[in-house]
Design a protein around this motif. Structure first.
Motif, PDB file in Angstrom:
ATOM      1  N   VAL A 119      -3.650  23.239  56.144  1.00 47.49           N
ATOM      2  CA  VAL A 119      -4.907  23.128  57.133  1.00 47.49           C
ATOM      3  C   VAL A 119      -4.744  23.753  58.390  1.00 47.49           C
ATOM      4  N   VAL A 167      -6.883  24.972  53.881  1.00 47.65           N
ATOM      5  CA  VAL A 167      -8.236  24.461  54.206  1.00 47.65           C
ATOM      6  C   VAL A 167      -8.585  24.946  55.642  1.00 47.65           C
ATOM      7  N   ALA A 194      -6.443  22.741  61.892  1.00 47.11           N
ATOM      8  CA  ALA A 194      -7.070  21.185  61.640  1.00 47.11           C
ATOM      9  C   ALA A 194      -7.576  20.840  63.113  1.00 47.11           C
ATOM     10  N   ALA A 234     -13.462  19.602  51.802  1.00 48.03           N
ATOM     11  CA  ALA A 234     -12.073  19.642  52.263  1.00 48.03           C
ATOM     12  C   ALA A 234     -11.338  18.068  52.387  1.00 48.03           C
ATOM     13  N   ILE A 245      -0.409  20.922  58.633  1.00 42.63           N
ATOM     14  CA  ILE A 245      -1.650  20.943  59.431  1.00 42.63           C
ATOM     15  C   ILE A 245      -1.072  21.715  60.601  1.00 42.63           C
TER      16      ILE A 245
END
Length: 194
Positions: free
Chosen positions: A87, A11, A90, A107, A120
């Motif tokens: 992520v 992500v 992040a 997301a 993350i």
């Protein structure tokens, strides 16, 4: 360590550090991982889905209500058809959404719907990183089992700014992924399928 047959959902949130995510995709693929990419609308201001997709080797997912994938509840499939969610970057905004359980875009919806390990790599201005709200959100995410890598100290994108807030380098993130995969394999973690 090889990440052969490991499926990573990356992500990418909207921050200047998003450009490092392109190298992260390449580094993960070099080690044998399959990488799917979800990009927030803000991330697309920094890197294009075309660039990320070319490196990942498949199309990038950007919209919650994508007619091509939502006929079979695509956001749930993305959340479950992976071994690990990363992520990077992040942002403070996405961390706040995660900590609060918000799901107002692809997301954040995928992150709420997954039952896979989440790693993350925070990236933001040092003042944002030190803000009490960010600290609370980070504490909540860690309590929820989210693993972090970074942020690092150094020069920021903003002229004259320095401190803690730089996203971990791609190889640091890859090393964190490898540690999570090795730990899951050692435990025989059936949920993560690693």
């Amino acid at each position: 360590m090889t990440l052969s047959s490991t499926r990573v959902l990356l992500v990418i949130a909207g921050g200047i550090a998003a450009f490092k995510s392109l190298d992260l995709i390449r580094r993960l693929r070099e080690r044998g991982a399959g990488v799917r990419v979800v990009m927030t609308r803000a991330a697309q201001e920094f890197v294009t889905p075309l660039a990320a997709g070319a490196i990942a080797g498949e199309r990038v997912h950007t919209d919650l209500f994508d007619a091509r994938t939502e006929f079979d509840i695509g956001h749930i499939r993305l959340a479950r058809d992976t071994d690990l969610v990363v992520v990077a970057p992040a942002t403070a905004n996405l961390m706040a959404k995660m900590a609060g359980g918000h799901a107002d875009d692809l997301a954040s919806t995928v992150l709420l719907a997954t039952n896979r390990p989440i790693l993350i790599a925070p990236a933001m201005n040092p003042r944002m990183w030190e803000h009490p709200a960010t600290r609370r959100n980070l504490a909540q995410l860690r309590a929820d089992g989210v693993v972090t890598v970074g942020p690092n100290a150094g020069e920021m994108a903003e002229s004259g700014e320095a401190g803690v807030g730089r996203m971990a380098e791609p190889l640091e993130i890859v090393a964190a992924v490898e540690r999570l995969v090795a730990a899951a394999k050692a435990r025989g973690d059936a949920v993560a399928r690693l």
